[in-house]
Design an enzyme around this catalytic site. Sequence first.
Site: not given
Lengths: 497, 98, 488
Positions: A87, A162, A186
């Site tokens: 990420k 996310s 997330s």
Amino acid sequence: MSAPGGQGGAGGSRPALEVAQAVRAGEVSARDVLEQALEQIAGRDGELRCFNAVTATAARAAAEAVDGRVARGEDPGPLAGVPVALKDNLCTRTAPTTCSSRILEGWVPPYDATVVTRLAAAGAVVVGKTNMDEFAMGSSTEHSAFGPTRNPWDLTRVPGGSSGGSAAAVAAGLVPVALGSDTGGSIRQPAALCGVVGVKPTYGVVSRFGLVAFASSLDQVGPLAATVEDAAAVLEVVGGHDELDSTSLPLPAPRLREVLAEGVGGMRVGVLSDMLADASPGCAAAVRAAAEALTAAGARVEEVSVPELLHGLSAYYVVAPAEASSNLARYDGVRYGLRVEGEDVETMNARTRAAGFGPEVKRRIMLGTYALSAGYYEAYYGRAQKVRAVVAEAFARAYLGAEVLLAPTSPSVAFPLGEKTADPLEMYLADLYTIPSNLAGHPAMSVPFALGEGGLPVGVQVLAPALGEREMFRVGAVLEAAADPKARAPLAAGARA
Amino acid sequence: MRLSAAEVAHVGRLARLELSEEELDCFAGQLSAILEHVETMGRLDVSGVAPLSHPAELRNVLRADEPRPCLAREDVLAAAPAAEDGRFAVPRVLGEEP
Amino acid sequence: MSGWEVVVGLEVHAELSTATKLFCGCPNRFGAEPNTLVCPVCLGLPGSLPVLNRRAVELAMRIGKALHCDIRPSRFHRKNYFYPDMPKDYQISQYDEPVNVGGYLDLPGGRRIGIERAHLEEDTGKTTHLGGGGRIHGAERALVDYNRAGVPLVEIVSRPDIRGAEEARAYVAELRDVLVATGVSDGRMEEGSLRVDANVSVRREGTGELGTRCEVKNLNSLRSLGRAIEHEAARQVALLEAGGEVVQETRHWNEDEGRTSSMRSKEESHDYRYFAEPDLVALVPDEQLLEAAGAGMPLLPAERRLRLAELLAPRGGDVPAGAADQIVTVVSLGLDDLVVAAAAAGADVRLALARAANEAARAPEAARGLDPAAFAALVRMEAAGRLSATQSKSVLSELIEHGGDPAEVAGRLGFEGLGDDALEAAVEAVVAAHPEEWDRFVGGEEKLAQFLLGQVMRSTGGRADGKAVAALLAKRRQGAPAEPGSRR
């Protein structure tokens, strides 16, 4: 709806541990595995937009280093040659770390996050940085400054967020495993929406050093993977004490793979009935089916009502923005990242932040600043901390009668792009079932289990008390075995077939 | 509770965010709606509850007072939007030094 | 100003003498090239996290001990405000749960000033304002160096117990002495390792309530501290006497203009939105920390003053008039150990104190290296009348500069013959300088008589009568040490 893997055959089409085994045995080179993954990414990522950056050069060097170790007869590590995606809020020397924000566009950290160092030491090969909601604020990856990621199951739908880029990359078979971060769901929510496994560890099990902070008391790094075993393997590598993070627990990484075959005989499992009420029929049905599967495997399953948990959302939307408002103050145009000039430093700061942050980030900074400001602190932040305590106490009571709890991960399957962007509150509700574990610092994981509305995957969430990862993974393994194979990203289904 | 545009503007200054008129209006509405929802937590009885600010129960996490390597200055300043004389350059600073 | 009382509370920031910064391993060092003592943590780079320096905690607790504070469980908060020299745009500080609470500092004059709290926090970087003459308001741009960012500070907040400029100076001087003596800080105001802000208010004499205060900043020396308080108090009195009101605000001291002026302040700048720092955990004073904090704790200045006072006036008598100031001087310069050693060697305390406070104080650094036995011997020679005061001072200067034996120096300077008393003094000095050999001699090792005799002959330049020295040594061994003047 068909499962999203493309033709398969690339780096992501085999479970990570199979890849590592083959690389360690010299049956395939890390370099070849990498090239397949890069090819796959080149072929699919134009439409999916999982990656903010693909780090081919550094990845080739890393893969060759692994092959060198294999050739010299050295131990190349438990994840030898496994392509992984990170990420884009995890600091890397080899690639910009942007948090999908204009304000950090192009910023290359002069250091690696602890989890990145540990992955590299284990022989994993970082192939790139994945798209996300800006600064991890969002549940759809639509709040990325660089455009949304699309769900590989249905390109008109969101992958969740996310950590949407990481989840979609695994679901599409571009990489077998990825790291995400989970502040309010997330990792778990996009894992559920993309049909992959996602794990938020106990707070303090994985180092936060080098994770760009959203809400420091809630953030945890964790794996997304096609299989429960791969997720366990990655957590075993990245977990464990780190002296660079004061909140890191002084414990070694949990040993998880050794318990995966233990089953759930005699285990007490509570099904959180309050979380079934508002979930979509497909999501609620999946949880009930999962409960039945656990019963069939010998667990003692009971419904429990813990209504306090649903109040977590309100507390979360005070605590997380409050911490974020402070964590994001440093993006001021002075030391790194974007600067928009102004005649004095205050104006420069304010213009830089106005131009560099997207609307959701601004909204949360405003919300958090307000909640901490003079005159409102007690009513909002002070009260939210008490609600947080109530949530933790409610969990503690529930765990008197159960080793793990079961709930939906998300109230719904993947929703269409643009559906919730106009109404922030509607988007926040996507995290209703995942937030309580963050508030309490507990581990939780999402396991793809069934197909729900529209033939889209549904994840079942397994929650455990602090340091309950081993019990949680035992349940995860049983659910994975009992799951509808069609509900899971193709490489995992293939691996089990 | 309903936030006024003036209150939003004040919060914007605290947060050092330049906000357009449209943003002021938009945030006034959205923040009010979110706060209204947040206030539903008022329905939960928290009297006598000790606040929980953090899940970690650790104490006295300390490091030895031993030097570690610093960054090279060129690496430090490489990311700077503006630098001069080995230092970060910013426009003039108004008013007080806090 | 008559009829008015000046009330002062001081906030003193002291940089701690650690090897590294508060939350990272960058060296804590003054004077390096800009931005060479920085890392991701003290630059506040995204993803970096603080880890607390154990030594800084110990030194903070050491301050707590020295100031008689309650050392408590504490935690860190974030103080949120934007300023370019603050890398995270918040400062990690202790807010409502500081490590040291309560306490006091005794001033030389006998007044006791209450300490509200003494807490740990991180320093900021350094901003240089360029163009427009360097004043903040006229500057065109600013340059920032983060070498100082993250240096450990303890902020020591006094109660508003201080009355006037002179007492404020005495408080800071005393506090500095305590910090230096305990090894907590180097106390250098000129390098900014000790910084002072003053909260000043005035009230009619006899009133109990406190007046509205102003905080005065930019006080870079004891002199400017005193001047600024005097000026600010006069400004407030003039305002009140003219029927006006004091507005609570922060004011900037301008040393060149000799006045304070209001700093532009906005309501936002005072809303710091404190909340518990989630990247750090609770700090609890356990046995290990407290032990390290108190390890090797020296006598504090107040205790050292008391020690001298008790030597001068045993049994709680009054200290002679001029001596009190001399005690303060001697302790503040670290010369009190000389006086104590002289007293232990039987020298006149009052005379030893005077020589230390006057002559030795002129070159305190060199004087601290003076051999206590030589100092004691000199004082005894003077007290015995073998040296005039003028001669004694000359010998002392020589001793401070070059060292040596006082009798020998006096002889070289032609100040005396070798009379009985001088001979005795020379013997005493040799005994004091060679305690081990003396002990062996006392224990029956006769051959050491020759050694000691040789030392006396050397120190007197060969002018002593060897038989007389031997007799003196033998007499002293029998437990009747020759006391100068005892035969008078």
